[in-house]
Motif scaffolding. Structure first.
Motif, PDB file in Angstrom:
ATOM      1  N   GLY A  33      72.760  66.223  35.610  1.00 36.11           N
ATOM      2  CA  GLY A  33      71.851  65.575  34.674  1.00 36.11           C
ATOM      3  C   GLY A  33      70.433  66.098  34.676  1.00 36.11           C
ATOM      4  N   GLY A  34      70.027  66.738  35.769  1.00 32.79           N
ATOM      5  CA  GLY A  34      68.649  67.221  35.836  1.00 32.79           C
ATOM      6  C   GLY A  34      68.202  67.320  37.285  1.00 32.79           C
ATOM      7  N   TRP A  35      66.919  67.555  37.446  1.00 34.35           N
ATOM      8  CA  TRP A  35      66.310  67.680  38.779  1.00 34.35           C
ATOM      9  C   TRP A  35      65.386  66.480  38.963  1.00 34.35           C
ATOM     10  CZ3 TRP A  35      64.539  72.927  41.175  1.00 34.35           C
ATOM     11  CH2 TRP A  35      63.979  72.712  42.439  1.00 34.35           C
ATOM     12  N   PRO A  36      65.867  65.414  39.586  1.00 36.69           N
ATOM     13  CA  PRO A  36      65.034  64.213  39.693  1.00 36.69           C
ATOM     14  C   PRO A  36      63.815  64.518  40.563  1.00 36.69           C
ATOM     15  CG  PRO A  36      66.990  63.993  41.057  1.00 36.69           C
ATOM     16  CD  PRO A  36      67.153  65.265  40.275  1.00 36.69           C
ATOM     17  N   GLY A  37      62.675  64.130  40.073  1.00 40.80           N
ATOM     18  CA  GLY A  37      61.455  64.404  40.830  1.00 40.80           C
ATOM     19  C   GLY A  37      60.715  65.606  40.277  1.00 40.80           C
ATOM     20  N   ALA A  38      61.431  66.495  39.579  1.00 40.46           N
ATOM     21  CA  ALA A  38      60.755  67.680  39.042  1.00 40.46           C
ATOM     22  C   ALA A  38      59.797  67.283  37.928  1.00 40.46           C
ATOM     23  CB  ALA A  38      61.768  68.700  38.528  1.00 40.46           C
ATOM     24  N   ASN A  39      60.152  66.250  37.177  1.00 45.65           N
ATOM     25  CA  ASN A  39      59.246  65.772  36.132  1.00 45.65           C
ATOM     26  C   ASN A  39      59.610  64.324  35.801  1.00 45.65           C
ATOM     27  OD1 ASN A  39      61.288  65.752  33.927  1.00 45.65           O
ATOM     28  ND2 ASN A  39      61.306  67.947  34.371  1.00 45.65           N
ATOM     29  N   PRO A  40      58.682  63.605  35.218  1.00 39.69           N
ATOM     30  CA  PRO A  40      58.905  62.162  34.970  1.00 39.69           C
ATOM     31  C   PRO A  40      60.112  61.913  34.068  1.00 39.69           C
ATOM     32  CG  PRO A  40      56.625  62.810  34.463  1.00 39.69           C
ATOM     33  CD  PRO A  40      57.366  64.063  34.768  1.00 39.69           C
ATOM     34  N   LYS A  41      60.381  62.874  33.157  1.00 38.61           N
ATOM     35  CA  LYS A  41      61.481  62.697  32.231  1.00 38.61           C
ATOM     36  C   LYS A  41      62.819  62.590  32.974  1.00 38.61           C
ATOM     37  CE  LYS A  41      61.169  65.431  28.524  1.00 38.61           C
ATOM     38  NZ  LYS A  41      61.383  66.728  27.854  1.00 38.61           N
ATOM     39  N   ASP A  42      63.024  63.473  33.981  1.00 40.76           N
ATOM     40  CA  ASP A  42      64.287  63.436  34.709  1.00 40.76           C
ATOM     41  C   ASP A  42      64.387  62.192  35.593  1.00 40.76           C
ATOM     42  OD1 ASP A  42      65.193  65.609  33.405  1.00 40.76           O
ATOM     43  OD2 ASP A  42      65.345  66.939  35.130  1.00 40.76           O
ATOM     44  N   VAL A  43      63.258  61.733  36.097  1.00 39.25           N
ATOM     45  CA  VAL A  43      63.274  60.485  36.873  1.00 39.25           C
ATOM     46  C   VAL A  43      63.741  59.340  35.973  1.00 39.25           C
ATOM     47  CG1 VAL A  43      61.854  58.803  38.103  1.00 39.25           C
ATOM     48  CG2 VAL A  43      61.486  61.268  38.469  1.00 39.25           C
ATOM     49  N   GLU A  44      63.155  59.264  34.778  1.00 38.03           N
ATOM     50  CA  GLU A  44      63.540  58.203  33.839  1.00 38.03           C
ATOM     51  C   GLU A  44      65.011  58.333  33.436  1.00 38.03           C
ATOM     52  OE1 GLU A  44      61.284  58.010  30.145  1.00 38.03           O
ATOM     53  OE2 GLU A  44      62.769  56.633  29.298  1.00 38.03           O
ATOM     54  N   PHE A  45      65.454  59.587  33.218  1.00 31.09           N
ATOM     55  CA  PHE A  45      66.855  59.791  32.851  1.00 31.09           C
ATOM     56  C   PHE A  45      67.795  59.209  33.904  1.00 31.09           C
ATOM     57  CE2 PHE A  45      70.628  62.311  33.764  1.00 31.09           C
ATOM     58  CZ  PHE A  45      71.373  62.034  32.630  1.00 31.09           C
ATOM     59  N   PHE A  46      67.567  59.555  35.174  1.00 35.89           N
ATOM     60  CA  PHE A  46      68.492  59.071  36.213  1.00 35.89           C
ATOM     61  C   PHE A  46      68.398  57.557  36.368  1.00 35.89           C
ATOM     62  CE2 PHE A  46      68.681  63.580  37.509  1.00 35.89           C
ATOM     63  CZ  PHE A  46      70.054  63.710  37.600  1.00 35.89           C
ATOM     64  N   GLU A  47      67.218  57.014  36.148  1.00 31.33           N
ATOM     65  CA  GLU A  47      67.066  55.571  36.219  1.00 31.33           C
ATOM     66  C   GLU A  47      67.926  54.901  35.139  1.00 31.33           C
ATOM     67  OE1 GLU A  47      65.462  54.382  38.794  1.00 31.33           O
ATOM     68  OE2 GLU A  47      66.168  52.409  38.111  1.00 31.33           O
ATOM     69  N   ARG A  48      67.803  55.409  33.911  1.00 37.12           N
ATOM     70  CA  ARG A  48      68.565  54.803  32.816  1.00 37.12           C
ATOM     71  C   ARG A  48      70.056  55.108  32.927  1.00 37.12           C
ATOM     72  NH1 ARG A  48      65.444  55.942  27.278  1.00 37.12           N
ATOM     73  NH2 ARG A  48      67.285  54.827  26.505  1.00 37.12           N
ATOM     74  N   ALA A  49      70.380  56.266  33.524  1.00 38.01           N
ATOM     75  CA  ALA A  49      71.787  56.649  33.641  1.00 38.01           C
ATOM     76  C   ALA A  49      72.561  55.728  34.577  1.00 38.01           C
ATOM     77  CB  ALA A  49      71.889  58.100  34.111  1.00 38.01           C
ATOM     78  N   LYS A  50      71.834  55.023  35.456  1.00 35.38           N
ATOM     79  CA  LYS A  50      72.523  54.143  36.410  1.00 35.38           C
ATOM     80  C   LYS A  50      73.354  53.076  35.706  1.00 35.38           C
ATOM     81  CE  LYS A  50      69.143  54.950  40.029  1.00 35.38           C
ATOM     82  NZ  LYS A  50      67.884  54.497  40.659  1.00 35.38           N
ATOM     83  N   SER A  51      72.925  52.688  34.497  1.00 34.26           N
ATOM     84  CA  SER A  51      73.670  51.623  33.803  1.00 34.26           C
ATOM     85  C   SER A  51      74.734  52.166  32.849  1.00 34.26           C
ATOM     86  CB  SER A  51      72.693  50.725  33.046  1.00 34.26           C
ATOM     87  OG  SER A  51      71.945  51.506  32.149  1.00 34.26           O
ATOM     88  N   LEU A  52      74.937  53.485  32.792  1.00 38.87           N
ATOM     89  CA  LEU A  52      75.991  54.032  31.929  1.00 38.87           C
ATOM     90  C   LEU A  52      77.362  53.695  32.503  1.00 38.87           C
ATOM     91  CD1 LEU A  52      74.673  57.664  31.211  1.00 38.87           C
ATOM     92  CD2 LEU A  52      74.812  55.766  29.574  1.00 38.87           C
ATOM     93  N   GLN A  53      78.291  53.365  31.609  1.00 37.87           N
ATOM     94  CA  GLN A  53      79.672  53.139  32.049  1.00 37.87           C
ATOM     95  C   GLN A  53      80.468  54.401  31.739  1.00 37.87           C
ATOM     96  OE1 GLN A  53      80.686  50.062  33.341  1.00 37.87           O
ATOM     97  NE2 GLN A  53      78.527  49.459  33.237  1.00 37.87           N
TER      98      GLN A  53
ATOM     99  N   ALA B  86      73.031  65.067  40.612  1.00 36.64           N
ATOM    100  CA  ALA B  86      71.602  65.386  40.599  1.00 36.64           C
ATOM    101  C   ALA B  86      71.441  66.754  41.261  1.00 36.64           C
ATOM    102  CB  ALA B  86      70.821  64.334  41.365  1.00 36.64           C
ATOM    103  N   PHE B  87      70.511  67.536  40.751  1.00 29.90           N
ATOM    104  CA  PHE B  87      70.342  68.914  41.221  1.00 29.90           C
ATOM    105  C   PHE B  87      68.965  69.086  41.849  1.00 29.90           C
ATOM    106  CE2 PHE B  87      68.563  73.132  40.413  1.00 29.90           C
ATOM    107  CZ  PHE B  87      69.570  73.986  40.836  1.00 29.90           C
ATOM    108  N   GLY B  88      68.908  69.882  42.905  1.00 28.20           N
ATOM    109  CA  GLY B  88      67.608  70.203  43.502  1.00 28.20           C
ATOM    110  C   GLY B  88      67.745  71.279  44.552  1.00 28.20           C
ATOM    111  N   SER B  89      66.636  71.560  45.201  1.00 27.28           N
ATOM    112  CA  SER B  89      66.639  72.642  46.188  1.00 27.28           C
ATOM    113  C   SER B  89      66.916  72.087  47.582  1.00 27.28           C
ATOM    114  CB  SER B  89      65.283  73.339  46.175  1.00 27.28           C
ATOM    115  OG  SER B  89      64.275  72.420  46.552  1.00 27.28           O
ATOM    116  N   THR B  90      67.118  72.974  48.523  1.00 19.75           N
ATOM    117  CA  THR B  90      67.167  72.586  49.929  1.00 19.75           C
ATOM    118  C   THR B  90      65.768  72.134  50.341  1.00 19.75           C
ATOM    119  OG1 THR B  90      66.620  74.837  50.584  1.00 19.75           O
ATOM    120  CG2 THR B  90      68.955  74.272  50.502  1.00 19.75           C
ATOM    121  N   ARG B  91      65.664  71.586  51.533  1.00 17.88           N
ATOM    122  CA  ARG B  91      64.344  71.188  52.049  1.00 17.88           C
ATOM    123  C   ARG B  91      63.461  72.415  52.145  1.00 17.88           C
ATOM    124  NH1 ARG B  91      63.583  73.395  56.954  1.00 17.88           N
ATOM    125  NH2 ARG B  91      65.191  73.356  58.569  1.00 17.88           N
ATOM    126  N   ARG B  92      62.148  72.172  52.238  1.00 17.64           N
ATOM    127  CA  ARG B  92      61.200  73.270  52.400  1.00 17.64           C
ATOM    128  C   ARG B  92      61.346  73.912  53.784  1.00 17.64           C
ATOM    129  NH1 ARG B  92      56.674  73.450  48.991  1.00 17.64           N
ATOM    130  NH2 ARG B  92      56.966  71.922  47.330  1.00 17.64           N
TER     131      ARG B  92
END
Lengths: 528, 528
Positions: free
Chosen positions: B46-66, B74-80
């Protein structure tokens, strides 16, 4: 001609012309022949002489072309069933074209012999043999296209091989195996060619693929690996249905990755230019994502990618873009840093290096504009105008004062514009089929006396995006406009709640940018 | 889950969104998730949560999808480098998205470890292992994307394998080999995967290809032949530079030609519809030549082809177009067309079954309108109004008589509309922030006294596409409008050279459709 040489047979003008939306004039065809000759393909299939008056005229006029690298081929069918080759109208048309090469197609698939040309399997073999022999006897080099070879081979391999044998025995110089329906997989192509090679070890084999499975390039490369040394394809992959094998991808894969030679030395660098030129003549919307030659092919957007590419381009580029005449582009988006600005401000990066305060100002302005809904990743021209402003180098070429538009459910929209050019105020009006058209025409009319070069500019694309759908028709609108001067194109952007205001802004900037470039204000324009 | 099952991991919303010109809203992303779930892909990134506010909102709203068929990742990098996974902001963002799957990418190429993330080779292995372990410990299924694996393997195969080993040992469920720069050839992909499989015989392997050599589909298929059972790709092949592997080609090649299963049974027929829907939401110019799903993919132009296809479609078609929900474009009045009408006319199919003449009339009208540039893929409401007309059941709720608009560079646009409602003529006017807004408000003002339910309707999206770019601002425009009554939403379309006329048509139909539905004229509205 080294061991590794693979000859390129371009059929952009014949099979490519079967693509939906394509309709070349004779002049278009001659232009493309000259461009492909300069690029250095070995053969160009010009058309089917006799099929229509346009192709007859093309071959007539082509006789006086002075070609340096390429030889022309005329394309047509074998003689009709139960006829005589020398009396056959199609065959006579092929000879009348007076090309050094004649390419004929015949049937390899027993099902097609039955259902499409409705003759016996034996007569089909005679049609192939007779036609090849007759053309040979008339002094032509004959290339034989085995239509539907792969489907035919799957259905009845012995008959498919017999059809090839008829052409080989009659003296065809090259036997081209065609995946006419475009449905084969690379492994199938490779296996089939291995079998054909074992049967005809001395024949020169060719390949002709269609892209119905999005595999035409892969199938062509698999055929080369399997021993084929003649490749038929189309520039930019035009052609019937999903198109033919795209030479703009086949050639660089062969030359840069597989160690084959297809072109005279040094010509590969002309690939991007030639691709865009052919596209311009064909008058199609370019595929920005096209491998190797697309405008986006070496465009970097993600922040991580951009910073890595700035350090070493091979981090996210599979070849050097210059090797195919393309270039790296960095797309401006909300992750941009000052170093991106320098990288991006084409032709102005030295100025920004000397003036870091201007770079910071520009970056701050960009962030504000992006927050308002502007997007510069596909609007380099608007970005360049901002960059010129930040450096204090944007010339005031004209100043929009006012516009007004009337639109009704009957009659054409009418636009009125007032501009200042120098000390003069220009006030004019135009009708148009829509409000953007009326505005565009009125603006051009007002500027034409002062800037006659404006006649070369054409709007070639116009996009509208609603930014905040929840505000319904009151939402903000982003308009992108792409303009071309026939050689290069550039993009501008406008944003506003009023779509007409956003359109006006994008059109005004598109014209201004074209004029700034013509006035040498900006050193480089992004190539189209 | 049979032996032949290959799982599809769609990254249209993440890697696909890196494509030039793409900028999804959160609402766009949710729409695409619903469509792909319906289509039946196994996973959606769905996106990279935390990379931008839009993806944060997307995952928040996606929680209620059936979701029925798909699971979100969710996609992201390894730790620094030199950090602690549990304290890492990126890792915390991934966990906060609360998806069943987390996909992380890490470095396989020693050169990248050095130049891009600037750490030691050993620390890079620890970054991979720590991150996978921590996410696992937090109850996530972890997919590991080995970025630049093929380039890394060519440069330093032992290190590339060590990086995979770090992920495998730490408990990653699937190891995805990424051809990040898109430059690999199918043979290289197959050979490399064979070696990786011999080293990790028990790991589930995946493939992630980019299209920089126009080989992403072929490379993906070669990987499946070599034993991979997880495929990452993007609908319509969007993505950075030349795009990602195109799932619209990968899936039908696998299911129809290679005997693999990717989707729940029966879903492949939704491929063309889903492809076009995603393209509409992304608001990109569709690729008409696209394999399998393009409008030209089964369009026959050459005279020989057309007559052969009329006799037997397999003469020039590699698959049955219906298998992917597409259609042959020369057979205008065939039965499948009429049954398609019945399929599309939601809630009216029984009526059409009883009235085949109406179905044929509607089909003929559709063909004409599509030729003029209308497209009903994402305009079900306009289609339903046509269907009601064909059945003689479209109630005349109001009749537009005239509109006029004034727009100027200062002041708000003003619209005047005249309508007939029954015997009464209504004449009113409104200002708006843009011409569409002014028209919309004036229309509502005129209708409100007669149809108070109109207050519940809201235009929620508005899209504009230029159909024939070469005609510049005189080009035909297609406008899509999406309207909601708070519970359901519907789409309408308008076409014309005048964008305002096209907008007016789409707005009028959107209101009319809403009123028809409220009057129970139509039994069902297409779900959003």
């Amino acid at each position: 001609m080294t061991e590794s040489f693979v000859e390129i047979y371009d059929t952009t003008l014949r099979d490519g012309a079967q693509g939906e939306g394509l309709a070349y004039t004779v002049e278009d065809k001659l232009k493309i022949v000259r461009a492909l000759d300069e690029f250095g393909v070995a053969y160009i299939e010009g058309g089917w002489p006799g099929a229509n008056p346009k192709d007859v005229e093309f071959f007539e006029r082509a006789k006086s072309l002075q070609l340096k690298n390429t030889r022309l081929a005329a394309f047509g069918s074998t003689r009709r069933a139960n006829g005589i080759a020398s009396d056959d109208a199609v065959v006579q048309g092929l000879l009348a074209a007076e090309t050094p090469i004649v390419t004929i197609f015949g049937k390899s698939w027993d099902f097609h012999v039955d259902i499409a040309i409705k003759t016996t399997l034996e007569e089909n073999l005679r049609m192939i043999a007779d036609t090849v022999s007759h053309l040979n006897a008339c002094g032509r080099r004959v290339f034989y296209d085995a239509e539907h070879f792969f489907d035919g081979f799957r259905a009845n391999s012995e008959y498919a091989l017999d059809s090839l044998n008829a052409a080989v025995q009659a003296g065809a110089e090259t036997i081209i195996l065609c995946d006419t329906n475009g449905g084969s997989l690379p492994e199938q192509v490779a296996e089939t060619i291995a079998l054909v090679r074992s049967r005809f070890p001395n024949a020169r084999l060719g390949i002709h693929c269609h892209n119905d499975g999005e595999l035409a390039v892969a199938n062509t490369l698999a055929a080369v690996e399997a021993g084929v040394t003649h490749i038929q394809g189309v520039f930019n992959g035009y052609g019937e249905r999903c198109g033919n094998a795209n030479l703009c991808s086949v050639i660089p894969n062969l030359e840069l990755k597989m160690g084959r030679q297809c072109l005279p030395p040094g010509k590969l660098k002309m690939l991007t230019h030639t691709s865009r030129y052919v596209n311009e003549v064909a008058n199609l919307v370019p595929n920005e994502r096209a491998a190797f030659v697309g405008r986006s092919a070496f465009a970097h957007k993600g922040g991580i990618h951009v910073s890595a590419v700035a350090r070493a381009k091979e981090t996210y580029e599979h070849i050097h873009p210059e090797d195919v005449g393309n270039e790296t582009r960095v797309l401006i988006s909300d992750q941009s840093g000052v170093s991106n600005i320098r990288f991006k401000a084409d032709g102005l990066s030295e100025d920004f290096q000397k003036n870091p305060a201007a770079a910071r100002d520009l970056l701050a302005q960009l962030k504000t504009l992006e927050h308002e809904g502007y997007q510069f990743e596909d609007a380099e021209a608007s970005f360049q105008l901002l960059a010129l402003s930040a450096l204090g180098r944007r010339k005031k070429l004209f100043e929009p004062v006012e516009y007004r538009i009337w639109i009704g459910s009957s009659g054409d929209p009418e636009a009125i514009v007032r501009l200042k050019v120098g000390d003069e105020e220009v006030h004019t009006a135009s009708l148009g089929v829509g409000p953007a058209h009326a505005l565009d025409l009125a603006l051009r009319k007002a500027l034409l006396p002062h800037y006659p070069q404006i006649t070369r500019f054409h709007l070639i694309d116009y996009k509208v995006r609603i930014l905040d759908g929840e505000k319904a028709t009151a939402a903000k609108t982003r308009v992108h406009v792409e303009t071309s001067d026939g050689e290069r194109s550039w993009n501008t952007v406008g944003v506003g709640e009023n779509i007409i205001a956003a359109t006006w802004q994008a059109i005004v900037e598109s014209i201004e940018y074209g004029l700034q470039v013509n006035g040498q204000e900006i050193k480089n324009v992004m190539p189209q």
